[in-house]
Design a protein around this motif. Structure first.
Motif, mmCIF file in Angstrom:
data_model
loop_
_atom_site.group_PDB
_atom_site.id
_atom_site.type_symbol
_atom_site.label_atom_id
_atom_site.label_comp_id
_atom_site.label_asym_id
_atom_site.label_seq_id
_atom_site.Cartn_x
_atom_site.Cartn_y
_atom_site.Cartn_z
ATOM 1 N N ALA A 88 81.740 2.250 77.181
ATOM 2 C CA ALA A 88 81.159 1.576 76.017
ATOM 3 C C ALA A 88 80.281 0.408 76.446
ATOM 4 C CB ALA A 88 82.268 1.096 75.084
ATOM 5 N N HIS A 92 76.415 -0.272 75.285
ATOM 6 C CA HIS A 92 75.966 -1.528 74.677
ATOM 7 C C HIS A 92 74.803 -2.143 75.448
ATOM 8 C CE1 HIS A 92 78.865 -2.310 71.403
ATOM 9 N NE2 HIS A 92 79.607 -1.466 72.080
ATOM 10 N N CYS A 98 73.467 -2.775 69.514
ATOM 11 C CA CYS A 98 74.445 -1.694 69.393
ATOM 12 C C CYS A 98 75.566 -2.051 68.425
ATOM 13 C CB CYS A 98 75.009 -1.351 70.763
ATOM 14 S SG CYS A 98 76.059 0.105 70.772
ATOM 15 N N GLU A 99 76.010 -3.314 68.429
ATOM 16 C CA GLU A 99 77.112 -3.722 67.545
ATOM 17 C C GLU A 99 76.736 -3.532 66.078
ATOM 18 O OE1 GLU A 99 75.558 -6.358 69.478
ATOM 19 O OE2 GLU A 99 76.665 -5.666 71.232
ATOM 20 N N SER A 103 79.283 1.646 65.073
ATOM 21 C CA SER A 103 80.662 1.158 65.063
ATOM 22 C C SER A 103 81.315 1.572 66.380
ATOM 23 C CB SER A 103 81.420 1.755 63.885
ATOM 24 O OG SER A 103 81.572 3.148 64.057
ATOM 25 N N SER A 104 82.490 1.048 66.666
ATOM 26 C CA SER A 104 83.163 1.409 67.918
ATOM 27 C C SER A 104 83.523 2.893 67.946
ATOM 28 C CB SER A 104 84.407 0.548 68.141
ATOM 29 O OG SER A 104 85.328 0.754 67.113
ATOM 30 N N SER A 105 83.856 3.454 66.779
ATOM 31 C CA SER A 105 84.158 4.897 66.756
ATOM 32 C C SER A 105 82.891 5.723 66.988
ATOM 33 C CB SER A 105 84.822 5.290 65.439
ATOM 34 O OG SER A 105 83.958 5.044 64.352
ATOM 35 N N VAL A 107 80.360 4.719 68.877
ATOM 36 C CA VAL A 107 80.108 4.588 70.314
ATOM 37 C C VAL A 107 80.985 5.573 71.073
ATOM 38 C CG1 VAL A 107 80.322 3.060 72.325
ATOM 39 C CG2 VAL A 107 79.310 2.199 70.205
ATOM 40 N N ASP A 108 82.251 5.679 70.681
ATOM 41 C CA ASP A 108 83.155 6.645 71.329
ATOM 42 C C ASP A 108 82.674 8.080 71.119
ATOM 43 O OD1 ASP A 108 84.756 4.564 72.200
ATOM 44 O OD2 ASP A 108 86.173 4.749 70.526
#
Length: 144
Positions: A88, A92, A98-99, A103-105, A107-108
């Motif tokens: 991740a 970024h 990117c933020e 979202s973090s999901s 990105v995953d």
């Protein structure tokens, strides 16, 4: 070689490697049979050992189709192809804001898509302990 349209677009490492291959570049600069210079062969050798060395046109095409859903810029897609991020943090660093954009999901999900679409980079040759020490004696050798 003649430049027809300067700054027409950016090239991925894979495209540069493909161009150098078409000019006759090989990993052995002495074995080059085309019009490739020694420096072009050295660049080709570097690119073969980078993530670009495992790509094909079909893989690139598939990646670009799958990446459309993430709304990446051309430069971001190019960087992902060239660098093949696996964490991740790397994503970024490549994707601007990117933020805010992912979202973090997401990105995953993006990392999983990269992992499933782009092959892993070529394995680096293992350096033997003797070469790493560069002639230095081990502690056991000093005792004897």
């Amino acid at each position: 070689m003649k430049v027809l349209d300067a700054n027409a677009g950016l090239l991925s490492n894979f495209e540069v490697m493909d161009l150098l291959r078409s000019r006759g570049a090989t990993q052995d600069p002495l074995g080059s049979s085309g019009s490739a210079t020694r420096s072009e062969c050295q660049v080709f050798d570097y690119l073969v050992q980078s993530p670009a060395g495992t790509l094909t046109r079909e893989i690139v095409r598939e990646f670009l189709l799958k990446a459309e859903k993430f709304s990446l810029t051309k430069a971001e897609r190019l960087q992902v192809l060239n660098l093949r991020p696996s964490t991740a943090v790397e994503v970024h660093m490549i994707i601007e804001d990117c933020e805010e954009r992912m979202s973090s999901s997401t990105v995953d999900e993006f990392l999983e898509m990269v992992k499933s679409t782009l092959p892993p980079p070529p394995m680096k040759p293992q350096v033997e302990d003797e070469e790493e020490n560069d002639g230095e004696m081990d502690a056991e050798e000093e005792v004897e």
